[in-house]
Design a protein around this motif. Structure first.
Motif, mmCIF file in Angstrom:
data_model
loop_
_atom_site.group_PDB
_atom_site.id
_atom_site.type_symbol
_atom_site.label_atom_id
_atom_site.label_comp_id
_atom_site.label_asym_id
_atom_site.label_seq_id
_atom_site.Cartn_x
_atom_site.Cartn_y
_atom_site.Cartn_z
ATOM 1 N N MET A 1 0.846 -1.186 0.000
ATOM 2 C CA MET A 1 0.000 0.000 0.000
ATOM 3 C C MET A 1 0.886 1.241 0.000
ATOM 4 O O MET A 1 1.909 1.277 0.690
ATOM 5 N N SER A 2 0.495 2.252 -0.773
ATOM 6 C CA SER A 2 1.139 3.555 -0.652
ATOM 7 C C SER A 2 0.356 4.335 0.405
ATOM 8 O O SER A 2 -0.823 4.053 0.648
ATOM 9 N N TYR A 3 1.005 5.309 1.023
ATOM 10 C CA TYR A 3 0.349 6.099 2.067
ATOM 11 C C TYR A 3 0.368 7.558 1.679
ATOM 12 O O TYR A 3 1.429 8.128 1.401
ATOM 13 N N ASP A 4 -0.806 8.153 1.657
ATOM 14 C CA ASP A 4 -0.975 9.578 1.395
ATOM 15 C C ASP A 4 -1.262 10.250 2.729
ATOM 16 O O ASP A 4 -2.382 10.175 3.246
ATOM 17 N N ALA A 5 -0.236 10.897 3.294
ATOM 18 C CA ALA A 5 -0.359 11.494 4.625
ATOM 19 C C ALA A 5 -1.336 12.676 4.622
ATOM 20 O O ALA A 5 -1.981 12.942 5.643
ATOM 21 N N GLN A 6 -1.457 13.377 3.506
ATOM 22 C CA GLN A 6 -2.387 14.515 3.455
ATOM 23 C C GLN A 6 -3.838 14.049 3.507
ATOM 24 O O GLN A 6 -4.670 14.672 4.140
ATOM 25 N N ARG A 7 -4.137 12.949 2.846
ATOM 26 C CA ARG A 7 -5.506 12.413 2.836
ATOM 27 C C ARG A 7 -5.740 11.395 3.948
ATOM 28 O O ARG A 7 -6.856 10.934 4.130
ATOM 29 N N LEU A 8 -4.672 11.015 4.625
ATOM 30 C CA LEU A 8 -4.737 10.010 5.688
ATOM 31 C C LEU A 8 -5.364 8.718 5.183
ATOM 32 O O LEU A 8 -6.242 8.133 5.809
ATOM 33 N N GLU A 9 -4.886 8.277 3.988
ATOM 34 C CA GLU A 9 -5.394 7.032 3.437
ATOM 35 C C GLU A 9 -4.280 6.251 2.768
ATOM 36 O O GLU A 9 -3.263 6.806 2.374
ATOM 37 N N VAL A 10 -4.519 4.944 2.690
ATOM 38 C CA VAL A 10 -3.606 4.049 1.986
ATOM 39 C C VAL A 10 -4.302 3.572 0.713
ATOM 40 O O VAL A 10 -5.531 3.491 0.657
ATOM 41 N N GLU A 11 -3.474 3.280 -0.300
ATOM 42 C CA GLU A 11 -3.996 2.770 -1.559
ATOM 43 C C GLU A 11 -3.196 1.541 -1.966
ATOM 44 O O GLU A 11 -1.963 1.569 -1.973
ATOM 45 N N ARG A 12 -3.894 0.473 -2.322
ATOM 46 C CA ARG A 12 -3.240 -0.770 -2.722
ATOM 47 C C ARG A 12 -2.608 -0.598 -4.103
ATOM 48 O O ARG A 12 -3.285 -0.296 -5.078
ATOM 49 N N VAL A 13 -1.275 -0.818 -4.168
ATOM 50 C CA VAL A 13 -0.557 -0.672 -5.437
ATOM 51 C C VAL A 13 -0.020 -2.015 -5.946
ATOM 52 O O VAL A 13 0.454 -2.100 -7.075
ATOM 53 N N TYR A 14 -0.098 -3.047 -5.112
ATOM 54 C CA TYR A 14 0.328 -4.389 -5.515
ATOM 55 C C TYR A 14 -0.434 -5.401 -4.675
ATOM 56 O O TYR A 14 -0.653 -5.183 -3.474
ATOM 57 N N THR A 15 -0.791 -6.520 -5.295
ATOM 58 C CA THR A 15 -1.493 -7.587 -4.588
ATOM 59 C C THR A 15 -1.235 -8.916 -5.277
ATOM 60 O O THR A 15 -1.079 -8.961 -6.496
ATOM 61 N N ASN A 16 -1.191 -9.967 -4.500
ATOM 62 C CA ASN A 16 -1.100 -11.300 -5.098
ATOM 63 C C ASN A 16 -2.477 -11.942 -5.238
ATOM 64 O O ASN A 16 -2.589 -13.052 -5.748
ATOM 65 N N MET A 17 -3.528 -11.251 -4.793
ATOM 66 C CA MET A 17 -4.902 -11.751 -4.915
ATOM 67 C C MET A 17 -5.806 -10.650 -5.465
ATOM 68 O O MET A 17 -6.670 -10.113 -4.755
ATOM 69 N N PRO A 18 -5.622 -10.294 -6.738
ATOM 70 C CA PRO A 18 -6.393 -9.173 -7.288
ATOM 71 C C PRO A 18 -7.898 -9.415 -7.345
ATOM 72 O O PRO A 18 -8.662 -8.444 -7.358
ATOM 73 N N ASP A 19 -8.339 -10.666 -7.358
ATOM 74 C CA ASP A 19 -9.783 -10.925 -7.376
ATOM 75 C C ASP A 19 -10.436 -10.559 -6.047
ATOM 76 O O ASP A 19 -11.606 -10.181 -6.019
ATOM 77 N N VAL A 20 -9.683 -10.675 -4.962
ATOM 78 C CA VAL A 20 -10.218 -10.386 -3.630
ATOM 79 C C VAL A 20 -9.810 -8.985 -3.167
ATOM 80 O O VAL A 20 -10.619 -8.242 -2.614
ATOM 81 N N TYR A 21 -8.553 -8.629 -3.413
ATOM 82 C CA TYR A 21 -8.000 -7.344 -3.006
ATOM 83 C C TYR A 21 -7.344 -6.673 -4.220
ATOM 84 O O TYR A 21 -6.138 -6.757 -4.413
ATOM 85 N N PRO A 22 -8.137 -6.004 -5.063
ATOM 86 C CA PRO A 22 -7.594 -5.415 -6.295
ATOM 87 C C PRO A 22 -6.731 -4.180 -6.022
ATOM 88 O O PRO A 22 -6.898 -3.507 -4.999
ATOM 89 N N THR A 23 -5.821 -3.910 -6.962
ATOM 90 C CA THR A 23 -5.057 -2.673 -6.867
ATOM 91 C C THR A 23 -6.026 -1.503 -7.009
ATOM 92 O O THR A 23 -7.094 -1.619 -7.606
ATOM 93 N N GLY A 24 -5.632 -0.384 -6.431
ATOM 94 C CA GLY A 24 -6.469 0.807 -6.473
ATOM 95 C C GLY A 24 -7.395 0.938 -5.281
ATOM 96 O O GLY A 24 -7.935 2.011 -5.044
ATOM 97 N N GLY A 25 -7.570 -0.155 -4.520
ATOM 98 C CA GLY A 25 -8.426 -0.082 -3.340
ATOM 99 C C GLY A 25 -7.840 0.887 -2.323
ATOM 100 O O GLY A 25 -6.642 0.892 -2.070
ATOM 101 N N ARG A 26 -8.690 1.733 -1.771
ATOM 102 C CA ARG A 26 -8.261 2.741 -0.799
ATOM 103 C C ARG A 26 -8.952 2.515 0.547
ATOM 104 O O ARG A 26 -10.087 2.059 0.591
ATOM 105 N N LYS A 27 -8.229 2.900 1.603
ATOM 106 C CA LYS A 27 -8.785 2.822 2.949
ATOM 107 C C LYS A 27 -8.369 4.070 3.713
ATOM 108 O O LYS A 27 -7.192 4.442 3.718
#
Length: 184
Positions: free
Chosen positions: A57-83
């Protein structure tokens, strides 16, 4: 193998050695970044720490969110997912204090993550989150999830070492204009 069973090869690990670090150093020099270093770190983590689910996950400190940039299970946890990760004990520990987070049981996962049911439904019962930092600031996390009771303090130390090879890629990702990063 059923959905909630962990593949036998995911349970076999070996000690980290200099060849692993050489592999990561070479991967940094290759074209097709950041995918080359993401895949290389994933492979080394698989061999030396052990995992079923692996994400970066990359971390955007200004938005206080993480974004998935790599995954070994894209069907369950796709890239681009944010939290959003504001105001949680996990965020304070990992994103601000730069300390690994480890939960050894499904209850520990439930206490820290909203998507705990997805993880435990896949038979995952322990998690290890490694903060990736540069210049004292979190730029992302490396996340491994496995069967219950898997992760130890030794895995944290190995994770901090191999995860450091992700700092440049995540720093670049966080400083590039949207759309210029080729992470998949």
């Amino acid at each position: 193998m059923q959905n909630n069973e962990i593949a036998p090869e995911a349970l076999a690990t070996r000690a980290l050695d200099i060849r692993d670090l050489e592999h990561l150093a070479i991967a940094l020099r290759l074209k097709d970044q950041p995918m080359e270093i993401f895949r290389a770190v994933h492979a080394v983590a698989q061999r030396t720490i052990g995992l079923s689910l692996f994400t970066i996950m990359s971390y955007d400190a200004q938005r206080l969110e993480v974004e998935r940039v790599y995954t070994n299970m894209p069907d369950v946890y796709p890239t681009g997912g944010r939290k959003r990760k504001q105001g949680t004990a996990w965020a304070s520990q990992v994103l601000l204090d730069l300390k690994p987070f480890r939960a050894e049981t499904p209850q520990g996962i439930q206490d820290a993550f909203d998507d705990h049911a997805v993880m435990t439904g896949m038979g995952l019962g322990s998690i290890l989150n490694i903060p990736i930092a540069y210049d004292g600031v979190c730029v992302g996390t490396m996340n491994m999830t496995h069967r219950e009771g898997w992760y130890t303090a030794t895995h944290e130390r190995i994770g901090l070492l191999i995860g450091s090879f992700l700092a440049a890629a995540l720093l670049m990702r966080n400083t590039m204009p949207a759309g210029d990063f080729t992470g998949r």
